[in-house]
Scaffold this active site. Structure first.
Site, PDB file in Angstrom:
ATOM      1  CG  HIS A  65       0.365   7.081   4.045  1.00 10.68           C
ATOM      2  ND1 HIS A  65       0.837   6.245   3.066  1.00 10.68           N
ATOM      3  CD2 HIS A  65      -0.906   6.676   4.311  1.00 10.68           C
ATOM      4  CE1 HIS A  65      -0.110   5.372   2.749  1.00 10.68           C
ATOM      5  NE2 HIS A  65      -1.175   5.620   3.477  1.00 10.68           N
ATOM      6  CD  GLU A 111      -4.619   6.057  12.229  1.00  3.29           C
ATOM      7  OE1 GLU A 111      -4.313   7.249  12.223  1.00  3.29           O
ATOM      8  OE2 GLU A 111      -5.594   5.588  12.852  1.00  3.29           O
ATOM      9  CG  ASP A 112      -2.405   1.478  10.213  1.00  2.00           C
ATOM     10  OD1 ASP A 112      -3.283   1.880  10.994  1.00  2.00           O
ATOM     11  OD2 ASP A 112      -2.530   1.477   8.985  1.00  2.00           O
ATOM     12  CG  HIS A 143      -1.734   1.237   1.393  1.00  2.00           C
ATOM     13  ND1 HIS A 143      -2.578   1.790   0.444  1.00  2.00           N
ATOM     14  CD2 HIS A 143      -1.741   2.094   2.443  1.00  2.00           C
ATOM     15  CE1 HIS A 143      -3.078   2.925   0.919  1.00  2.00           C
ATOM     16  NE2 HIS A 143      -2.576   3.132   2.129  1.00  2.00           N
ATOM     17  CG  ASP A 152      -4.198   6.744   2.216  1.00  2.00           C
ATOM     18  OD1 ASP A 152      -3.874   5.536   2.136  1.00  2.00           O
ATOM     19  OD2 ASP A 152      -4.927   7.213   3.114  1.00  2.00           O
ATOM     20  CG  ASP A 194     -22.157  15.552 -25.679  1.00  2.00           C
ATOM     21  OD1 ASP A 194     -22.947  14.742 -25.165  1.00  2.00           O
ATOM     22  OD2 ASP A 194     -22.091  16.745 -25.354  1.00  2.00           O
TER      23      ASP A 194
HETATM   24 MN    MN Z   1      -3.043   4.512   3.831  1.00  2.00          MN
END
Ligand code: MN
Length: 725
Positions: A72, A76-77, A48, A139, A259
């Site tokens: 990034h 967070e993880d 990712h 992301d 169109d």
């Molecule tokens: Mn992410």
């Protein structure tokens, strides 16, 4: 799974060795932080961040941005902290990662569309640096590309959020390619049947229309050649979501949306754009109302192009866009394009204030030699005039910069504002004048008996809050003056043997009100409260109206009135009109605490003696009926003086009194009375009653007095001067 070497390869086209080294370092760091983690697709988690940085490198963004793409999700993880990022990669990368993490923590799912605009602005406002948004968009794009691995509920929520929040943001930044992909992917998960129908139809249509497209392209190429204009022509299938919107907007079934293919002519100069347009229009008739000149009037996201729709060779409508190479690049890559085209001038249009910051960036850019400086200039407050905060329901409210919890409360509802006694910001109790910040979660504590405070006017920012507080003050002043008037009238009436309550019930006062040209009895009472009418005037009319009254009462009134009028309402009013909250009302100053201008004060609605002003800390206030207390403050300037008492302890020496008296007169202070007492310890205790214009003056005088050689202590005291002799 894309490999880091592929990314570094692409980056090496526009980055130097040290920049590439930063990206490589970020890769190693991210790989070890995410080690052992997997995505729902079953792939290693690292895929990712790699894909995200690949998207960023395709946008030709700078090294800190690409490195941030790799990092990034670490904060967070994983166990990595923002401090770790800062220590290893510096402030710049840490700020971007921190920004992305913060936006990621906010959930906007399942919010009504009405909220979307505020949420978008909040995200932009929080970012502070456009690169945060660019990483966030990359992301989101990769997450959308791999959305099939999420459960169906999540798929819908994330798609909805993408469509309402992230796609419009990418549109505003001019990231057309990203916007198109986000739109189509969202539609795929929100309306799979529509998506499939359109995409299948396009596949067939493309086959059928192939020759037609070829024909139009070669005709357009011919036109360019015949007129010696250098350029290239392409035919582009409109993206699925835009076809869907067209069907919705024009209420057309799929096979009547003509169109579907847009042709694009890219030429060298702006002059060529207009020349080409003229020639095309002379060959194929334009459809009225479909010509748009975005070259002289660029869109807020910097998009420039000429748009026209013409009736093509087979009688079908075809859309044609004409632009220069540079305009084309900006159209595809938006803000990101400026890393490449930073020396060209951009037209500065006047339209749309809201997004003028984007053009500002471009204006500044002209003066900047160093591309690093350009990146710095992206670190701006995008919406510096507004602040975006959450309600407890997770709605986003836009408030003016500097707004406080009271503004927030009034924005929610007038009642909430009126009853607001406290506020919590992010779970913590804060003062009501706290300035709110972007992303704050605000809760208001209310009390049904609470009322707005005049002090709020000092810090509220919204017009609504100001208007409501002022309205309340007016109403409150009116109510105060009415109850004040009743007290005074009742007292005076009693003297004359009149039962005011009875008269009120009988409605006799209505006639009096009418005679004084007031619409209602209330208005009459307000007039008495504001001392526009004296109680005597009112009672006089009341009696005169009552012819049946015995003479004795009439006489009593006459006598009383003449006495009172002789003394004049002056006595009652001489102390008045200096107090806000009791404007023009009858005012007296309490003897117990002798308030002086500048003292914190409180008003007490007395029984028939007007409003008595006490100092807020006067011990007697505690014993007063709370419902009769009113909020009052000192009004602007006036030349009034106040009476105050001071106590001075001095050494018992010759000339001490003269020195003190001179000092007071030097200060321009008038001594009303004084008393002296010599103590056994050879000191003198002096009390002076003085006239003074403000508490500030009083205290500065006391300070000067206490510096006089014989003086031991000089303080303010209250009450009557003790009778000593
Ligand atoms: Mn992410």
């Amino acid at each position: 799974m894309i490999r880091i070497t592929d990314i570094l390869d692409k980056a090496s086209n526009y980055m130097n060795q040290s920049e590439l080294a930063l990206i490589e370092k970020a890769y190693v760091y991210s790989a070890s932080a995410h080690a052992g983690q997997f995505r729902l697709s079953g792939e290693p988690y690292l895929s990712h961040p790699l894909e995200v940085s690949n998207i960023l490198v395709d946008l030709r963004l700078d090294a800190p941005t690409v490195a941030s793409g790799l990092l990034h999700d670490t904060v967070e993880d994983t166990r990595v902290t923002i401090e770790d990022i800062q220590n290893n990669f510096g402030q710049e990368v840490a700020d971007i990662v921190d920004g992305v993490t913060k936006i990621g923590k906010m959930t906007f799912e399942s919010k009504q569309t009405a909220q979307a605009e505020n949420i978008r602005k909040m995200i932009l406002a929080m970012a502070k640096d456009l690169r945060v948004i660019l990483v966030k968009l990359a992301d989101r794009l990769h997450n959308m590309r791999t959305l099939e691995f999420q459960n169906p509920i999540k798929r819908r929520l994330i798609s909805q959020e993408t469509l309402e929040i992230y796609s419009p943001i990418s549109h505003r930044l001019g990231l057309y390619k990203i916007k198109v992909e986000l739109d189509d992917l969202s539609l795929k998960y929100l309306k799979p049947d529509v998506y499939n129908r359109i995409s299948n139809w396009i596949k067939q249509h493309r086959l059928l229309g192939k020759d037609y497209v070829k024909k139009v392209i070669s005709k357009l190429e011919q036109i360019l050649e015949q007129n010696n204009i250098k350029g290239r022509v392409s035919g582009r299938q409109k993206h699925i979501y835009s076809i869907y919107q067209k069907m919705k907007k024009q209420r057309l079934p799929l096979d009547q949306v003509y169109d579907l293919i847009a042709f694009r002519i890219i030429v060298e100069t702006i002059k060529d754009c207009y020349t080409t347009l003229g020639i095309v229009h002379s060959k194929w008739p334009p459809v009225p109302g479909r010509f748009k000149d975005y070259i002289s009037m660029p869109k807020p996201n910097m998009y420039q192009s000429l748009h026209t729709t013409v009736i093509g060779p087979d009688g079908e409508q075809i859309e044609i866009q004409i632009r220069t190479e540079k305009m084309h690049y900006i159209a595809e890559y938006g803000v990101a394009a400026h890393w490449k085209y930073k020396d060209k001038k951009i037209i500065n249009p006047k339209d749309e204030k809201r997004f003028s910051w984007l053009r500002q960036i471009l204006d500044w850019e002209r003066d900047l030699k160093d591309p690093k400086e350009f990146i710095q200039s992206l670190k701006i407050d995008l919406f510096e005039d507004e602040v975006y905060v959450f309600t407890p329901n997770r709605d986003v409210l836009a408030l003016p910069q500097g707004a406080t919890p009271v503004d927030f409360a009034y924005m929610i509802h007038s009642e909430v504002g009126d009853r607001c006694v406290g506020a919590k910001v992010n779970g913590k109790l804060v003062p009501l004048d706290t300035k709110l910040k972007n992303g704050d979660l605000v809760e208001i504590i209310t009390n049904p008996n609470h009322k707005p405070s005049r002090d709020w006017l000092k810090f509220v920012k919204t017009a609504k809050a100001k208007a409501r507080i002022r309205h309340w003050i007016k109403t409150e002043e009116r109510a105060t003056s009415i109850s004040l008037a009743k007290e005074i009238l009742e007292k005076e009436a009693k003297k004359l043997g009149i039962n005011l309550q009875k008269e009120l019930k009988k409605g006799t006062l209505e006639k009096v009100a009418e005679e004084f040209s007031y619409k209602t009895v209330e208005d009459l009472l307000v007039a008495v409260g504001y001392a526009k009418l004296t109680p005597k005037q009112v009672l006089n009319r009341l009696i005169q109206g009552e012819a049946k009254k015995p003479d004795s009462i009439k006489n009593k009134i006459a006598k009383n009135t003449s006495q009172q009028e002789a003394k004049g309402t002056d006595e009652e009013r001489k102390e008045g009109v200096v107090i806000r909250g009791a404007k023009n009302m009858l005012i007296r100053y309490a003897k117990c605490c002798q308030p002086v201008k500048g003292d914190p004060i409180v008003g007490y609605i007395s029984r028939g003696r007007g409003i008595i002003i006490h100092t807020s800390d006067c011990p007697n206030v505690k014993n007063l009926e709370p419902h009769r207390l009113v909020e009052v403050t000192w009004a602007g300037e006036d030349n009034k003086t106040y009476t105050a008492t001071i106590k001075i302890i001095s050494k018992n020496q010759k000339g001490a009194l003269a020195l003190i008296a001179k000092s007071l007169s030097d200060e321009g202070i008038n001594i009303l009375s004084g008393s002296f007492d010599t103590k056994v310890d050879n000191t003198t205790e002096m009390f002076f009653q003085i006239e003074i214009d403000s508490s500030e003056h009083l205290y500065s005088t006391l300070e000067k007095l206490s510096k006089l050689p014989p003086v031991i202590e000089a303080i303010r005291t209250t009450g009557e001067i003790p009778k000593i002799n």
